[in-house]
Design a protein around this motif. Structure first.
Motif, mmCIF file in Angstrom:
data_model
loop_
_atom_site.group_PDB
_atom_site.id
_atom_site.type_symbol
_atom_site.label_atom_id
_atom_site.label_comp_id
_atom_site.label_asym_id
_atom_site.label_seq_id
_atom_site.Cartn_x
_atom_site.Cartn_y
_atom_site.Cartn_z
ATOM 1 N N THR A 63 0.827 -1.210 0.000
ATOM 2 C CA THR A 63 0.000 0.000 0.000
ATOM 3 C C THR A 63 0.862 1.261 0.000
ATOM 4 O O THR A 63 0.525 2.243 -0.670
ATOM 5 N N LYS A 125 -3.276 0.151 -9.440
ATOM 6 C CA LYS A 125 -3.558 0.863 -8.184
ATOM 7 C C LYS A 125 -2.855 2.221 -8.157
ATOM 8 O O LYS A 125 -3.393 3.209 -7.667
ATOM 9 N N GLU A 198 -7.603 -1.353 -4.145
ATOM 10 C CA GLU A 198 -7.315 -2.687 -3.614
ATOM 11 C C GLU A 198 -8.600 -3.449 -3.305
ATOM 12 O O GLU A 198 -8.638 -4.679 -3.411
ATOM 13 N N SER A 202 -7.201 -7.013 -6.106
ATOM 14 C CA SER A 202 -5.788 -6.979 -5.739
ATOM 15 C C SER A 202 -5.408 -8.300 -5.092
ATOM 16 O O SER A 202 -6.275 -9.113 -4.751
ATOM 17 N N GLY A 205 -1.921 -5.769 -0.083
ATOM 18 C CA GLY A 205 -2.238 -4.413 0.341
ATOM 19 C C GLY A 205 -3.207 -4.420 1.511
ATOM 20 O O GLY A 205 -3.890 -5.411 1.780
ATOM 21 N N TYR A 208 -6.829 -5.064 0.489
ATOM 22 C CA TYR A 208 -7.027 -6.501 0.244
ATOM 23 C C TYR A 208 -7.098 -7.259 1.562
ATOM 24 O O TYR A 208 -7.968 -8.127 1.756
#
Length: 261
Positions: A63, A125, A198, A202, A205, A208
């Motif tokens: 992230t 992303k 996310e 994804s 992250g 996720y």
């Protein structure tokens, strides 16, 4: 330590202690199940356990890459696009309507397209994060470069200063507080954009991870991720504010926060 500074520390601390006490008391009094609302101690346990296992670090790293890369690109293109629009009537007529249309479009709706065009990796992303972060910077660049003291422009022109001198010594310093205001707004939105992307699709992250924890009905884990996200958002904003104070020192944000004293 001054009384004002002491008050700024003690007041939020007192509110936090009262909030935690009310939270714990409410769950104990009404016997609220953990799946609906966990206790602060359960959330703290999930937070510590996630860091001890290395789970949070792995997803936080992903992230963080999305946020920093997307934010950096958003700031760059916000300035690169906003400056010509603010300084040229031709650029404004040609491109500004399309920029407004893109701004009005829900960014979540762009996420599936980005997945198709760029793929399901980190690149999509970053693109979503960039788009979300771009517009606050873009708008503030345009407003800042147009909000100038005409007397300063006349002075530069009377001294035979060219377009570059006008931009460097008048327009850019006048626009700097607006640009940094846009950057401070964009840094929080960048985190929001990364988490939203996310959620859509994804493999890693914090967004996720939150989805996986929700699927497993791990409510303390979800709260612990929310705490991490809040800490990241506050840290990024404080860093942007610190940079604002150092670079645009004449803007004096301290005066705003202290009631103009």
């Amino acid at each position: 330590m001054s009384r004002d500074r002491l008050y700024r520390i003690l007041a939020p601390t007192l509110v936090f202690v009262v909030l935690i006490a009310v939270w714990e008391g409410y769950i104990w009094l009404f016997d609220v199940p953990q799946i609906i609302l966990p206790t602060p101690r359960q959330i703290l346990g999930a937070l510590v356990g996630g860091f001890q296992s290395g789970l949070f670090q792995r997803h936080l790293a992903v992230t963080a890459q999305e946020v920093f890369a997307g934010y950096g690109l958003g700031v760059f293109f916000g300035i690169a696009i906003g400056a010509p629009i603010a300084l040229s009537r031709v650029f404004e007529i040609m491109f500004y309507p399309y920029i407004l249309a893109l701004q009005a479009m829900p960014k979540v709706a762009l996420a599936p397209l980005m997945m198709i065009w760029v793929g399901f990796g980190i690149e999509s992303k970053i693109m979503i994060t960039m788009i979300v972060a771009l517009f606050p910077v873009l708008v503030n660049v345009i407003v800042g470069l147009r909000t100038i003291d005409q007397d300063r422009i006349n002075l530069i022109r009377s001294l035979k200063g060219g377009t570059w001198a006008e931009f460097r010594y008048v327009r850019l310093p006048s626009a700097a507080p607006f640009i940094f205001a846009g950057m401070k707004t964009a840094v929080v939105l960048a985190l929001l954009g990364a988490i939203t992307a996310e959620f859509v699709a994804s493999e890693a992250g914090l967004g996720y991870l939150m989805g996986q924890l929700m699927f497993r009905l791990d409510t303390p884990g979800v709260f612990s991720v929310l705490i991490i996200l809040a800490a990241i958002g506050v840290s990024l904003f404080l860093f942007a504010d610190w940079l604002h104070r150092r670079v645009v020192f004449w803007d004096a944000p301290d005066k705003l926060s202290s009631g103009g004293r």
